[in-house]
Design an enzyme around this catalytic site. Sequence first.
Site, mmCIF file in Angstrom:
data_model
loop_
_atom_site.group_PDB
_atom_site.id
_atom_site.type_symbol
_atom_site.label_atom_id
_atom_site.label_comp_id
_atom_site.label_asym_id
_atom_site.label_seq_id
_atom_site.Cartn_x
_atom_site.Cartn_y
_atom_site.Cartn_z
ATOM 1 N N HIS A 136 -24.603 7.044 -11.819
ATOM 2 C CA HIS A 136 -23.581 6.611 -10.868
ATOM 3 C C HIS A 136 -23.838 5.156 -10.527
ATOM 4 O O HIS A 136 -24.878 4.810 -9.971
ATOM 5 C CB HIS A 136 -23.623 7.458 -9.597
ATOM 6 C CG HIS A 136 -22.669 6.991 -8.530
ATOM 7 N ND1 HIS A 136 -21.375 6.613 -8.813
ATOM 8 C CD2 HIS A 136 -22.831 6.827 -7.184
ATOM 9 C CE1 HIS A 136 -20.771 6.241 -7.691
ATOM 10 N NE2 HIS A 136 -21.627 6.367 -6.693
ATOM 11 N N HIS A 138 -22.507 1.388 -8.857
ATOM 12 C CA HIS A 138 -21.643 0.661 -7.932
ATOM 13 C C HIS A 138 -21.345 -0.733 -8.474
ATOM 14 O O HIS A 138 -21.036 -1.639 -7.707
ATOM 15 C CB HIS A 138 -22.307 0.539 -6.560
ATOM 16 C CG HIS A 138 -22.275 1.796 -5.770
ATOM 17 N ND1 HIS A 138 -22.648 1.848 -4.438
ATOM 18 C CD2 HIS A 138 -21.928 3.064 -6.094
ATOM 19 C CE1 HIS A 138 -22.541 3.095 -3.995
ATOM 20 N NE2 HIS A 138 -22.100 3.843 -4.983
ATOM 21 N N GLU A 161 -14.287 -4.144 -29.491
ATOM 22 C CA GLU A 161 -15.415 -3.635 -30.278
ATOM 23 C C GLU A 161 -16.273 -2.641 -29.511
ATOM 24 O O GLU A 161 -16.705 -1.621 -30.060
ATOM 25 C CB GLU A 161 -16.285 -4.809 -30.752
ATOM 26 C CG GLU A 161 -17.499 -4.424 -31.571
ATOM 27 C CD GLU A 161 -17.160 -3.838 -32.933
ATOM 28 O OE1 GLU A 161 -18.067 -3.261 -33.562
ATOM 29 O OE2 GLU A 161 -15.992 -3.963 -33.364
#
Length: 525
Positions: A136, A138, A161
Amino acid sequence: MAAVPAAPLAVNGAVKTAVTSQAYMESNRVKETKNLISELCRQFYNLGWVSGTGGSITIKVHDDSIPKPQQLIIMSPSGVQKERMVPDDMYLLSPTGSVLSSPLPKPYPHKPPKCSDCAPLFMKAYDMRNAGAVIHSHGMESCLVTMLNPLSKEFRITHMEMIKGIQGHGYYDELVVPIIENTAHERELTASLTEAIEAYPKTTAVLVRNHGIYVWGDSWISAKTQAECYHYLFDAAIKLHQLGLDWSTPSHGPTHSFGGGDRNISLSAKAKLISNNDIEPSRHCIVLDIEGTTTPISFVADVLFPYARDNVGRHLDATYDTAETQEDIKLLSSQVRDDLEQGIVGAVPIPSDDAGKGEVISALVANVEAMIKADRKITALKQLQGHIWRTGFQNNELEGVVFDDVPQALEKWHALGIKVYIYSSGSRLAQRLIFGSTNYGDLRKYLCGFFDTAVGNKRESRSYIEISESVGVDNPSEILFVTDVFQEAVAAKAAGLEVIIAIRAGNGPLPENHGFKTIKSFSEI
């Protein structure tokens, strides 16, 4: 680290009790995973992903002798300076999310230990995607990219790409990441994250608007690699937006609006087209069939199918021991077993490997020839054909063919900002091969994506509903589907799409009073 009674987390609305061996809990693999999370969090801090105690990471303790769903989970704590974490700060969880051991409290100014607020969301990725690790972040890129269009429920990008670094995607694919709305507390995101995972079975990430992103992978290496690629692509989209370029189209052309705010339409290109008496587009997407629509039926029937049929044995013999061909053989064998049970004409038993490579290949060739003769639209056949055709294109033994009006139309639609997709019973690989090497060169630069029968049968309405949801339109009527097959036209119309039937040389007759608009050239669209 203090062992505690199993204080279980609620998973899927039920509390489950973990039964874990003490040896596993105290193993070197557990210690190594705790060290790894500490190291990764320091790296992520330097990348700006976990600053201000935000963000988190969790990894399953890999052990070859233990199935992934039963492996222990190491999870970072909440409210801790991630770059200063040490292995003893980690939580040890059971496979169902029960806390098996937690860190000892530290003196002021440290807060009492607390397992990550993301724990319920991490568990969803483990349960629903059989993940090996979840990150996770930020990171600023993951926040800003959700603000480029505050009303959008998806982030989309193609022809970059780094898309190749996302599981199940290639350069020419359109990457779609769902966006959910933020809440005051992370645990309150659980329901919307669950819905996003269910609605987007191909995704390995979910964006949270004004917040960050959750990324998962089969292992910590897969999760880390994909997280880096996602952040790169988000950053690229932001920079392209600043330059006035559209990251969601193949050429990343200008996004300046014209005459009332049509999305992603080049001002100069549109002005030129309208000056030539063309009508501004009312649709956002065009989905094209191949055989009989963009490409003569004779090319498929007289070139591609015979090439695949004539080269089955050679291809299987040359690539027999590769993982790709073994997967093809496995899929074909399963199909043949079903065919034999149903009494399908032409199906013959495939012997076991003990019979020898030659006997197995001989039986496979017989089945494939019967499938091709019957023009069967089945994944096992289409997948093998795609691999055989790939060799043909690579060896310059094959060249894709399109009608003369197709390249100009694709270029025109592209200039108007209309996204064009292909939907064919041929595999996605076969589609890319045909348009990547045509008598007019590589046309993939004008295409946003490819659909095959993995989304459903072309004569079923549900398939077109699935495509509508995948391409991100507000209403199916914003999509034009062009085909030469009446039954496909009926199914697409029932799903709410606009439909045109292509009349091409060599196509079969249509029913009288079929009720659909017809064209003989794409220039009429």
